[in-house]
Design an enzyme around this catalytic site. Structure first.
Site, mmCIF file in Angstrom:
data_model
loop_
_atom_site.group_PDB
_atom_site.id
_atom_site.type_symbol
_atom_site.label_atom_id
_atom_site.label_comp_id
_atom_site.label_asym_id
_atom_site.label_seq_id
_atom_site.Cartn_x
_atom_site.Cartn_y
_atom_site.Cartn_z
ATOM 1 C CE LYS A 122 62.380 41.606 8.402
ATOM 2 N NZ LYS A 122 62.242 42.607 7.352
ATOM 3 C CG ASP A 140 60.393 38.491 4.044
ATOM 4 O OD1 ASP A 140 59.809 37.403 3.788
ATOM 5 O OD2 ASP A 140 61.097 39.080 3.205
#
Ligand code: SF4
Length: 216
Positions: A122, A140
């Site tokens: 991420k 996320d």
């Protein structure tokens, strides 16, 4: 039943109307600053991170500075962002890797970024998308939740969700779509009390729980 490509286009259109600029709300100027801000933003609001980083980025100007920060000092500097011991460890480790293996420059590929200590997919995608302009879908916690509620994925695993969204969206829209989805997840389709009554996607949203949301 609505065609998934049509639906994702509708979702993208509404996101664009809501967030035309699609800016991330963390303040930074260099790749290292973005990397540090992204690590600090885990389990913390961007507003809080933005309160902490101006002084932090004056005090620590390079990966070397972060890597060499005396024990306990960086921890104190970032304490208010929560989980500060883990975050300080991750920042020190990745800063040391960048100083040692990359001549002090944050690398610009997924492979190199994810080999840095404390940097996951991420965070790597945030850096690639925002600092190197590499098309990337950032997944996320908000993207996991919202893409599931909107029926854009049946997966719960962030990496699989990333793949699903990459298939559904034109490559040129990967960055803006995920940036907007994060904003939408924070402001409208919240984890608790999603604002379904004010949501422009209410009619098409397949989430069974939507009627239980805060309908005004
Ligand atoms: Fe989220 Fe509710 Fe909108 Fe569906 S209708 S996208 S659950 S806010």
């Amino acid at each position: 039943m609505i065609d998934i490509k049509q639906w994702v286009a509708e979702v993208a259109g509404e996101f664009k109307k809501l967030y035309p600029k699609a800016d991330i709300s963390l303040n930074y100027s260099t790749p290292m600053e973005l990397l540090v801000a992204t690590i600090l933003s885990a389990q913390c609001t961007d507003a809080r991170v933005n309160q902490v980083t101006p002084a932090l980025f004056i005090k620590y100007r390079s990966p070397k500075d972060f890597a060499a920060s005396p024990p306990g000092e960086l921890e104190e500097d970032i304490r208010s962002t929560g989980f500060y011991q883990n975050k300080a460890r991750a920042i020190r480790q990745c800063a040391a890797d960048i100083a040692k293996k990359h001549g002090g420059k944050v690398p610009g590929t997924m492979e190199e970024l994810t080999q840095l200590s404390g940097v996951g997919r991420k965070t790597a995608n945030v850096i690639l998308a925002q600092k190197f302009g590499v098309p990337a879908v950032v997944v996320d916690t908000h993207v996991v939740r919202v893409s599931g509620r909107l029926g854009l994925t049946a997966n719960k695993n962030p990496e699989k969700i990333e793949q699903d969204l990459m298939v559904l969206l034109p490559r040129k829209d990967w960055i803006v779509f995920s940036t907007r989805m994060i904003l939408f997840g924070r402001n409208v389709c919240k984890a608790r009390g999603p604002m379904c009554g004010e949501c422009p996607l209410y009619v098409g949203c397949p989430w069974e729980g939507k009627a239980m949301g805060t309908k005004k």
